[in-house]
Design an enzyme around this catalytic site. Sequence first.
Site, mmCIF file in Angstrom:
data_model
loop_
_atom_site.group_PDB
_atom_site.id
_atom_site.type_symbol
_atom_site.label_atom_id
_atom_site.label_comp_id
_atom_site.label_asym_id
_atom_site.label_seq_id
_atom_site.Cartn_x
_atom_site.Cartn_y
_atom_site.Cartn_z
ATOM 1 N N GLY A 118 0.685 -1.448 0.173
ATOM 2 C CA GLY A 118 0.357 -0.004 0.117
ATOM 3 C C GLY A 118 0.376 1.195 0.060
ATOM 4 O O GLY A 118 2.096 1.294 -0.037
ATOM 5 N N LYS A 119 0.599 1.904 -0.282
ATOM 6 C CA LYS A 119 1.164 3.698 -0.011
ATOM 7 C C LYS A 119 -0.576 4.949 0.050
ATOM 8 O O LYS A 119 -1.562 4.566 -0.237
ATOM 9 C CB LYS A 119 1.858 4.075 -1.533
ATOM 10 C CG LYS A 119 2.758 4.786 -0.706
ATOM 11 C CD LYS A 119 4.470 4.015 -0.304
ATOM 12 C CE LYS A 119 5.165 4.499 -0.187
ATOM 13 N NZ LYS A 119 6.723 4.070 -0.149
#
Length: 429
Positions: A118-119
């Site tokens: 994720g980011k």
Amino acid sequence: MILEATKAGADAAMEKEFNPWLAAEARFNEAATLLGLDDGLRKVLKTPAMEVTVHIPVQLDDGRLEVFTGYRVQHSIARGPAKGGIRFAPDVTLDEVRALSSWMTWKCAVVNIPFGGGKGGVICDPSVLSQGELERITRRYTADLMDIIGPERDVPAPDMNTNEQTMAWIMDTYSMHKRTTVTAVVTGKPLNLGGSRGRVEATGRGCLFVTLQALRKFHMEPTETKVVVQGFGNVGGKAAILMHKAGMKIISVIEWDGALYNPNGIDPIALQKHRQETGSILEFPGAEEVDKHEAMFLECDVLVPAAKENVIHSKNAAKLNAKIVCEGANGPTTAEADKILEEKGIFVIPDILANAGGVTVSYFEWVQDRMGYFWNEQLVNGRLEEIMVNSFKDVVEYGERHKVHNRAAAYMLALDRVAFAIKLRGIYA
Ligand code: NAD
């Protein structure tokens, strides 16, 4: 006229070469083709599982209302909760956050920790915002993401322009909404709020462990190993100190404002002190100053690019004079330069393996928070060593078995692991 057109063409080619999303895609495509993945699975592996955009109204210190835009992308949750940092910067784009989140999926898979990728990012300029304004942005961003983050869903961490304090605010906001303290919602927290011992040095220490493995593979002695380090920050500075302690000679340190050289070895502990006192690595008594653009091409055994992306590219890769490149930074080598390094027989420890020590200790932080029982530093470092050594062996053996270079092997191994998880889980309809 012709000259101008040629120059414009060359500039466009370099721009394409330096585009991190195209680079990530090139590596993905290479690995997917080598693995013979079908189109359907490629689509599933490539497409982010979830993308959220939030518009965050925040009252500034002068009373004005401003609206900031933030993103959170969960690229994959096939192997576990999404994992990845949150960056605050004026030029954050959804495309960038997407690419970085997929990078996290492959990094977590290559070291075989039970996380997806994720980011997140918020478009803002932290240099003109007060602590109070940053806190309000962080808390509202967290509140808006309440339904998608969490210890079992998506675990953010610091990234560019965010830090331990930002993580403490996220943890507190999330906990206030949940009416109970949930430390495992983020990693990279302060030590006395559920952070892990050994996290600060973890990425540099991971670089040390994989470099030692590479030296061993080539029957090279650490005490006879000459190292050039680019970037003397969290990753490069710590890696230099740990490599020095392991007996290696740090013959050059390269920073944005200059480079140092001493064929007999620079003492990175003294250099760190000098930089803290003077604000620069320059005028250090223990080394001579050399051209910062040329130092990367010094003859050495190990080059550790640990500053920024795209420093090894198609126009300079042939000049490298190192036997091993340990990629401390994310994306220091362009896809075009990969081929040149391979032809030169340089042994590259690719970023998704070399700098995965950080996310590995983040995983340990999450485990410790969930257990409510904290490990001493020796235990953290020992477990980090085990994971880095095993992952190095996995990648190198995979590459040798499939006759591909290390980066392709790392991506293939990662894609294979994520694809296997997707196949086992099946497609829910
Ligand atoms: P940092 O800001 O602590 O250190 C970077 C250092 O590089 C600084 O000292 C900076 O002055 C120097 N630098 C900047 N431009 C330079 C240039 N042109 N030439 C030489 N030196 C230059 O950052 P960091 O946390 O050490 O991260 C470095 C790289 O490692 C980034 O690519 C980051 O994404 C990656 N990374 C970091 C971690 C981590 O745990 N910190 C984990 C994985 C990957």
